[in-house]
Design an enzyme around this catalytic site. Structure first.
Site, mmCIF file in Angstrom:
data_model
loop_
_atom_site.group_PDB
_atom_site.id
_atom_site.type_symbol
_atom_site.label_atom_id
_atom_site.label_comp_id
_atom_site.label_asym_id
_atom_site.label_seq_id
_atom_site.Cartn_x
_atom_site.Cartn_y
_atom_site.Cartn_z
ATOM 1 N N ASN A 107 20.539 -7.910 -28.642
ATOM 2 C CA ASN A 107 19.626 -7.850 -27.392
ATOM 3 C C ASN A 107 20.262 -6.938 -26.594
ATOM 4 O O ASN A 107 19.668 -5.951 -26.055
ATOM 5 C CB ASN A 107 19.815 -9.341 -26.663
ATOM 6 C CG ASN A 107 18.520 -9.403 -25.733
ATOM 7 O OD1 ASN A 107 17.435 -9.226 -25.876
ATOM 8 N ND2 ASN A 107 18.919 -10.003 -24.478
ATOM 9 N N ASP A 155 -2.481 6.411 11.921
ATOM 10 C CA ASP A 155 -1.367 7.114 12.636
ATOM 11 C C ASP A 155 -1.483 6.684 14.195
ATOM 12 O O ASP A 155 -0.452 7.038 14.939
ATOM 13 C CB ASP A 155 -1.260 8.415 12.591
ATOM 14 C CG ASP A 155 -2.876 8.892 13.144
ATOM 15 O OD1 ASP A 155 -3.569 8.305 13.687
ATOM 16 O OD2 ASP A 155 -3.023 10.261 13.278
ATOM 17 N N ASP A 170 -8.351 5.657 8.966
ATOM 18 C CA ASP A 170 -9.034 6.149 10.046
ATOM 19 C C ASP A 170 -9.272 7.437 10.053
ATOM 20 O O ASP A 170 -9.413 8.308 9.129
ATOM 21 C CB ASP A 170 -7.839 6.236 11.264
ATOM 22 C CG ASP A 170 -8.280 6.115 12.697
ATOM 23 O OD1 ASP A 170 -9.495 6.155 12.874
ATOM 24 O OD2 ASP A 170 -7.341 6.796 13.687
#
Length: 862
Positions: free
Chosen positions: A696, A603, A340
């Site tokens: 592992n 906002d 915006d």
């Protein structure tokens, strides 16, 4: 490629939008609603309440904790880990199984808690609007709960009221509304009866909108829409929708599916071959299960969560609060940022930009007289505040004698003041209104000339030029010497005025905006302005901050484009003006339809649908509660530079996650491929199931330090996304390289050293652990390892795990895992093979790390 190009050349498909209610008349709406403008009866209101429902928003659908956990457990990677935990426990490795289960539980719990904020959105929305409303029922005004307002009600709103529904103005008296949270327009909007010619809510001077605040005066209005049918309700409905899968979650899902397919295929091949070769079924099954566990990246949820959490802490230090952890990756992957205008690119503080005489030259007198009028008789609005800030001592020698308050119908006001120039009537207001009352004009030298139609046209052209060229809003100032008795000025006194000039106002761009936009562009992020403000103002601002804005696409034009046409057109424009809230979200989805990872920074209430639709919703600490609730991140500093900092941190975080995925995929794949091949030719199992699980576990523990590792600058230079083809190619190059050296180890152990099964397994365990862990320092960076050293934490975890692996065969624990102490010659041979392997990995890694052709093409297009 051809299809894409054809779509780009296709002519836009026009659609005919339904005209918004503010373009129609009261009579037309009364016909549509089957009512009159005299209000409803109590019985009629009750019937309409039953028909249309309460004037509120549907409760936000809450996802229960059990359902949220179940959803995450059904992810492919989670299912693999869950099965691995169960199998590990079933085969006697209860500790390993417990560790996997705890890691999975912690990861799911953290994700579930992070998303809990979404359930609070609807509650914040409901507390943001009026609680009661004044409606005309049975011929009299009375207060009713806002939920009971229905279409066709006549409402009365006064200064300070929150407007309860969307409505058309029937009558007004000096009425203005603050619609900044809905339209993005920072200036108060005068409201008066009559249909609007434009389709944008910002042009709807005859309409009131739910959630706006009445600033001055009083108005009566006919309610047209309530609840979710209002502009505000549309925002609430958008926030109640289930969010789309984020890019990070989508890619993690794809990686889980890839791992699951590979695991199933390898397990079936190995199990079938073992049974075919006549090995015991139970032993073969345990070996296949161990392979499956070995291929599973058990620590990926923990590595991901820890890395993202560390990224969230680092971003907090950069003034970014993270509400959804996965959004950190999405921010790093962002390719388009929509924002915006008000408060993000501009300071949201209206300032006096120009004081212009009739000649067009800068003259202080118009602003000085306007400041006197603002101090002595203004309404203390944003424009008056800017005038006073521009000349704070304007009234030092002036005394107020009378005033005529600003008339929103006539769009001007005046004061009578006594000062160094004698007694003056000073009027200010809309240029068209003030100029119509002027019979003379003041030149720069103080001389006064007669004003006719030609001079008025010149002054109005100056107003238009200031708006188009500089994006400035103007008021006109006029005066005349007062000769009669002192009294409050009236309309009849505001005649035969002398035109003094114009005061022009701006909502200026932030000093840091242009540099921040350039920084984002250098990082591969394109910025687009999506504003509810006038396209002329948006175009001017875009030029000031360095964006291409030869043309601004307006909300009216967006409304006439289909979704497919909009997806083509949206990439041709960097600025959009006069947008409604739903149009902002349409533009976001249009960008997403063409493959962009879209962030939105806003906002206001009008930004909420776009914040929800975007992959990454960004709001600010001073934003409305609705915007903050809809956002994934909140900026503590309302500055685009903070976004650029957050992007860098997001990319750094993802780069470290990718290190684990890349290394784990290649290493596990290489080891499992070696064991699968060896199991087909060796007369014994190349490694026992418990040894595979230990291998592992130690390897995964060696990578716990990855979240704390450093990242090279080129890794954060461009948007970061999961590249599955590149990941598969990396594993396909580095995995077989590891397997090649494993097979050389096998050959040396069997053909040269004639190792027995326990010696074979011990030697290969040592070689496997050394190559897996030490190669971390090679493939963690595209540069040379000695020129880009790891952080101490990663070095400590990796070398610590390697030390444990090297010591185990020489300790009493060896018998527990089936190890024996290897001969010196065998140990030296393993060390030589490891050194050659690391050199080979360094030479091949640039080929393995090259991005896929599709990604390179996207980069060139970007």
């Amino acid at each position: 490629m051809a299809d894409t190009a054809g779509r780009d050349r296709a002519a836009p498909v026009a659609v005919t939008p339904t005209p918004p209610f503010w373009t129609t008349t009261i009579a037309a709406q009364c016909t549509a609603l089957a009512c009159t403008s005299d209000g409803l009866t109590g019985a009629d209101a009750a019937a309409r309440l039953a028909r249309y429902g309460p004037n509120g928003d549907a409760p936000n659908r809450r996802v229960g904790s059990v359902r949220a956990v179940a959803k995450r457990l059904l992810e492919p990677l989670s299912l693999i880990l869950l099965i691995a935990a169960m199998v590990s426990a079933g085969t006697g490795d209860s500790i390993g199984g417990s560790i996997i289960a705890v890691i999975l539980l912690l990861s799911i719990s953290l994700d579930t808690l992070q998303e809990g904020h979404a359930a609070r959105v609807a509650d914040i929305l409901r507390h943001s609007v009026a609680l009661t409303a004044e409606v005309l029922r049975d011929g009299a005004y009375l207060q009713v709960p806002v939920e009971q307002v229905v279409p066709a009600d006549v409402i009365r709103v006064r200064a300070g009221d929150i407007i309860p529904a969307d409505a058309l103005v029937i009558s007004s008296s000096a009425f203005a509304a603050n619609e900044a949270a809905l339209t993005g327009e920072p200036y108060p909007v005068d409201k008066r009866p009559g249909p609007a010619s434009g389709l944008s809510p910002a042009q709807a001077t005859g309409a009131l909108f739910r959630g706006a605040v009445a600033q001055t005066g009083e108005a009566e209005a006919l309610v047209i829409s309530t609840g979710s049918a209002t502009l505000f309700g549309a925002a609430a409905s958008a926030l109640g929708e289930v969010a789309d899968t984020s890019p990070f979650e989508r890619d993690l899902h794809a990686y889980g599916l890839l791992t699951a397919r590979l695991t199933m295929a390898l397990v079936l091949v190995v199990l079938t071959a073992s049974v075919f070769l006549g090995r015991p079924l139970l032993q073969s099954l345990l070996f296949a299960v161990a392979l499956a566990v070995g291929l599973t990246p058990e620590l990926l949820p923990m590595i991901t969560t820890v890395t993202l959490s560390r990224g969230a802490l680092r971003m907090a230090r950069r003034k970014v609060i993270v509400k959804r952890l996965a959004a950190i990756h999405d921010l790093g992957a962002m390719t388009v940022l929509c924002t915006d205008k008000t408060g993000t690119l501009t300071s949201a503080e209206i300032t006096l930009a120009r004081s212009v005489a009739f000649s067009g030259s800068e003259q202080p007198r118009p602003a000085h007289l306007a400041a006197i009028a603002a101090v002595l008789g203004g309404d203390r609005g944003a424009l008056d505040a800017a005038l006073v800030a521009g000349d704070p001592h304007a009234t030092a020698d002036w005394t107020l004698l009378g005033r005529h308050v600003f008339d929103f119908g006539r769009r001007l006001g005046s004061v009578l003041a006594k000062g160094p120039e004698g007694t003056l009537l000073i009027a200010k207001g809309a240029p068209e209104a003030v100029l119509a009352l002027c019979s003379g004009l003041r030149l720069a030298d103080g001389a006064i000339l007669a004003m006719g139609d030609a001079e008025r046209a010149t002054a109005l052209a100056q107003v238009q030029k200031l708006a188009q060229d500089e994006g400035l809003r103007t008021i006109a100032v006029a005066s005349r010497v007062w000769t009669g008795a002192v009294h409050d000025p009236a309309t009849a006194d505001e005649t035969a005025l002398v035109y003094e000039g114009l005061c022009a106002f701006a909502d200026p761009p932030k000093p840091t905006a242009a540099a921040a936009i350039a920084r984002l562009a250098a990082a591969g992020i394109r910025l687009k302005i999506l504003s509810g403000d006038d396209p002329v103002v948006v175009k001017r601002l875009a030029g000031l901050v360095g964006l291409r804005a030869e043309r601004v696409l307006s909300g009216n034009e967006v409304a006439h484009l289909s979704d497919d046409a909009l997806a083509v057109q949206v990439h041709k424009f960097d600025a959009f003006g006069r947008l409604a809230p739903d149009q902002k979200s349409r533009l976001v989805r249009a960008l997403q339809a063409r493959g962009a990872v879209v962030g939105y920074l806003g906002d206001g209430i009008n930004d909420a649908p776009a914040l929800k639709a975007a992959h990454i919703g960004l709001s600010v600490s001073g934003a409305s509660g609705v915007a903050q609730a809809a956002a994934d991140m909140i900026l503590l500093d309302q500055d685009l530079a903070v976004v650029a900092d957050g992007v860098e941190e997001g990319r750094r975080t993802f780069a470290n996650i990718l290190k684990y995925v890349r290394m784990g995929a290649s290493s596990n794949f290489g080891n499992m491929l070696s064991m699968a091949v060896a199991s087909l030719f060796l007369p014994f199992l190349p490694m026992l199931p418990t040894q595979i699980l230990l291998n592992n576990l130690l390897y995964d523990l060696s990578e716990i330090g990855i979240p704390f590792d450093s990242v090279r600058p080129e890794a954060v230079a461009r948007p970061q996304v999961w590249d599955m083809r590149a990941l598969v190619r990396f594993a396909a190059v580095m995995g077989p390289l590891s397997s090649l050296f494993d097979l050389l180890t096998f050959a040396g152990l069997i053909l040269v050293l004639h190792a027995a099964p326990p010696e074979f397994r011990t030697a290969w365990f040592l070689e496997s652990m050394a190559t897996q862990i030490l190669v971390i320092f090679v493939i963690r960076t595209k540069g040379r390892p000695w020129a880009n050293l790891p952080r101490p934490v990663l070095a400590a975890t990796s070398l610590g795990a390697l030390l444990v692996a090297m010591i185990v065969p020489f300790t009493p624990l060896a018998t527990l895992f089936g190890f024996v102490t290897p001969p010196l010659l065998m140990t030296c041979g393993i060390a030589l093979l490891v050194a050659v392997y690391l050199v080979s990995a360094e030479l091949l890694k640039r080929v393995a790390m090259r991005p896929s052709p599709a990604r390179r093409m996207r980069r060139r297009r970007g």
